[in-house]
Design a protein around this motif. Structure first.
Motif, PDB file in Angstrom:
ATOM      1  N   PRO A  38      57.366  55.196  51.036  1.00 40.29           N
ATOM      2  CA  PRO A  38      57.465  54.802  49.627  1.00 40.29           C
ATOM      3  C   PRO A  38      56.212  55.099  48.815  1.00 40.29           C
ATOM      4  CG  PRO A  38      58.131  53.009  51.069  1.00 40.29           C
ATOM      5  CD  PRO A  38      57.568  54.083  51.936  1.00 40.29           C
ATOM      6  N   THR A  39      55.082  55.301  49.462  1.00 41.67           N
ATOM      7  CA  THR A  39      53.853  55.583  48.723  1.00 41.67           C
ATOM      8  C   THR A  39      53.703  57.058  48.384  1.00 41.67           C
ATOM      9  OG1 THR A  39      52.606  55.812  50.789  1.00 41.67           O
ATOM     10  CG2 THR A  39      52.680  53.612  49.753  1.00 41.67           C
ATOM     11  N   ASP A  40      54.631  57.906  48.814  1.00 43.79           N
ATOM     12  CA  ASP A  40      54.586  59.338  48.520  1.00 43.79           C
ATOM     13  C   ASP A  40      54.669  59.547  47.011  1.00 43.79           C
ATOM     14  OD1 ASP A  40      54.682  62.085  48.651  1.00 43.79           O
ATOM     15  OD2 ASP A  40      56.753  62.180  49.375  1.00 43.79           O
ATOM     16  N   SER A  41      53.644  60.167  46.443  1.00 45.27           N
ATOM     17  CA  SER A  41      53.602  60.325  44.985  1.00 45.27           C
ATOM     18  C   SER A  41      54.476  61.469  44.492  1.00 45.27           C
ATOM     19  CB  SER A  41      52.154  60.541  44.523  1.00 45.27           C
ATOM     20  OG  SER A  41      51.648  61.752  45.067  1.00 45.27           O
ATOM     21  N   VAL A  42      54.914  62.348  45.379  1.00 43.88           N
ATOM     22  CA  VAL A  42      55.758  63.478  44.966  1.00 43.88           C
ATOM     23  C   VAL A  42      57.170  62.998  44.629  1.00 43.88           C
ATOM     24  CG1 VAL A  42      56.757  65.671  45.702  1.00 43.88           C
ATOM     25  CG2 VAL A  42      54.406  65.108  46.316  1.00 43.88           C
ATOM     26  N   LEU A  43      57.699  62.077  45.407  1.00 41.88           N
ATOM     27  CA  LEU A  43      59.057  61.583  45.209  1.00 41.88           C
ATOM     28  C   LEU A  43      59.082  60.175  44.622  1.00 41.88           C
ATOM     29  CD1 LEU A  43      60.735  62.863  48.492  1.00 41.88           C
ATOM     30  CD2 LEU A  43      60.957  63.791  46.195  1.00 41.88           C
ATOM     31  N   SER A  44      58.145  59.887  43.734  1.00 41.65           N
ATOM     32  CA  SER A  44      58.153  58.585  43.075  1.00 41.65           C
ATOM     33  C   SER A  44      57.775  58.762  41.617  1.00 41.65           C
ATOM     34  CB  SER A  44      57.186  57.617  43.769  1.00 41.65           C
ATOM     35  OG  SER A  44      55.862  58.084  43.642  1.00 41.65           O
ATOM     36  N   ALA A  45      58.204  57.817  40.811  1.00 40.30           N
ATOM     37  CA  ALA A  45      57.900  57.847  39.380  1.00 40.30           C
ATOM     38  C   ALA A  45      57.522  56.449  38.937  1.00 40.30           C
ATOM     39  CB  ALA A  45      59.106  58.342  38.595  1.00 40.30           C
ATOM     40  N   SER A  46      56.478  56.378  38.139  1.00 41.98           N
ATOM     41  CA  SER A  46      56.044  55.093  37.592  1.00 41.98           C
ATOM     42  C   SER A  46      56.315  55.070  36.102  1.00 41.98           C
ATOM     43  CB  SER A  46      54.550  54.883  37.844  1.00 41.98           C
ATOM     44  OG  SER A  46      54.303  54.752  39.215  1.00 41.98           O
ATOM     45  N   ALA A  47      56.954  54.007  35.665  1.00 40.66           N
ATOM     46  CA  ALA A  47      57.275  53.851  34.242  1.00 40.66           C
ATOM     47  C   ALA A  47      57.583  52.381  33.998  1.00 40.66           C
ATOM     48  CB  ALA A  47      58.468  54.711  33.858  1.00 40.66           C
ATOM     49  N   PRO A  48      57.607  51.976  32.740  1.00 45.34           N
ATOM     50  CA  PRO A  48      58.039  50.604  32.455  1.00 45.34           C
ATOM     51  C   PRO A  48      59.473  50.400  32.947  1.00 45.34           C
ATOM     52  CG  PRO A  48      56.995  51.558  30.538  1.00 45.34           C
ATOM     53  CD  PRO A  48      57.142  52.658  31.545  1.00 45.34           C
ATOM     54  N   PHE A  49      59.748  49.186  33.386  1.00 52.37           N
ATOM     55  CA  PHE A  49      61.047  48.893  34.003  1.00 52.37           C
ATOM     56  C   PHE A  49      62.215  49.178  33.058  1.00 52.37           C
ATOM     57  CE2 PHE A  49      64.331  45.818  35.484  1.00 52.37           C
ATOM     58  CZ  PHE A  49      64.597  46.454  36.673  1.00 52.37           C
TER      59      PHE A  49
END
Length: 114
Positions: A38-49
């Motif tokens: 889950p900490t993989d930054s390639v397959l994750s996106a951070s944004a407001p909920f």
């Protein structure tokens, strides 16, 4: 007028609920698409909920639209076929009407005045 009123009655409460959810869920969250890391930054996106909420609503509306479109395909095909058949029968009736008028005008004998 009725459609406009219905849109207002439905869309205004939905807009109010979405605005309230947006204001209440402003914290940044991370959507991880890699279940093994889950900490993989390639397959994750951070944004407001609320962004993820809006994307889920939009995605659901698109999927629902396509499902409705494909499930009603047989009815649209039937309507097209019946429209073509109606046009064919109207043309046939018009042909017979003009033929009957032609025959009627040929069989009438004009009465001469004395």
């Amino acid at each position: 007028m009725m459609k406009k009123l219905l849109n207002i009655v439905v869309l205004v409460p939905v807009a109010i609920v979405l605005i309230v959810l947006s204001v209440a869920n402003r914290q940044t969250v991370t959507l991880a698409l890699n279940p093994f890391n889950p900490t993989d930054s390639v397959l994750s996106a951070s944004a407001p909920f609320f962004v993820f909420l809006f994307l889920a609503v939009i995605f659901g509306m698109i999927v629902g639209s396509f499902a409705t479109w494909f499930s009603q395909g047989k009815y649209r095909k039937r309507a097209r076929n019946e429209a073509h058949e109606a046009i064919k029968w109207h043309a046939e009736a018009e042909k017979h009407r003009t033929r009957a008028e032609t025959i009627a005008s040929q069989t009438l004998v004009p009465v001469s005045s004395k």
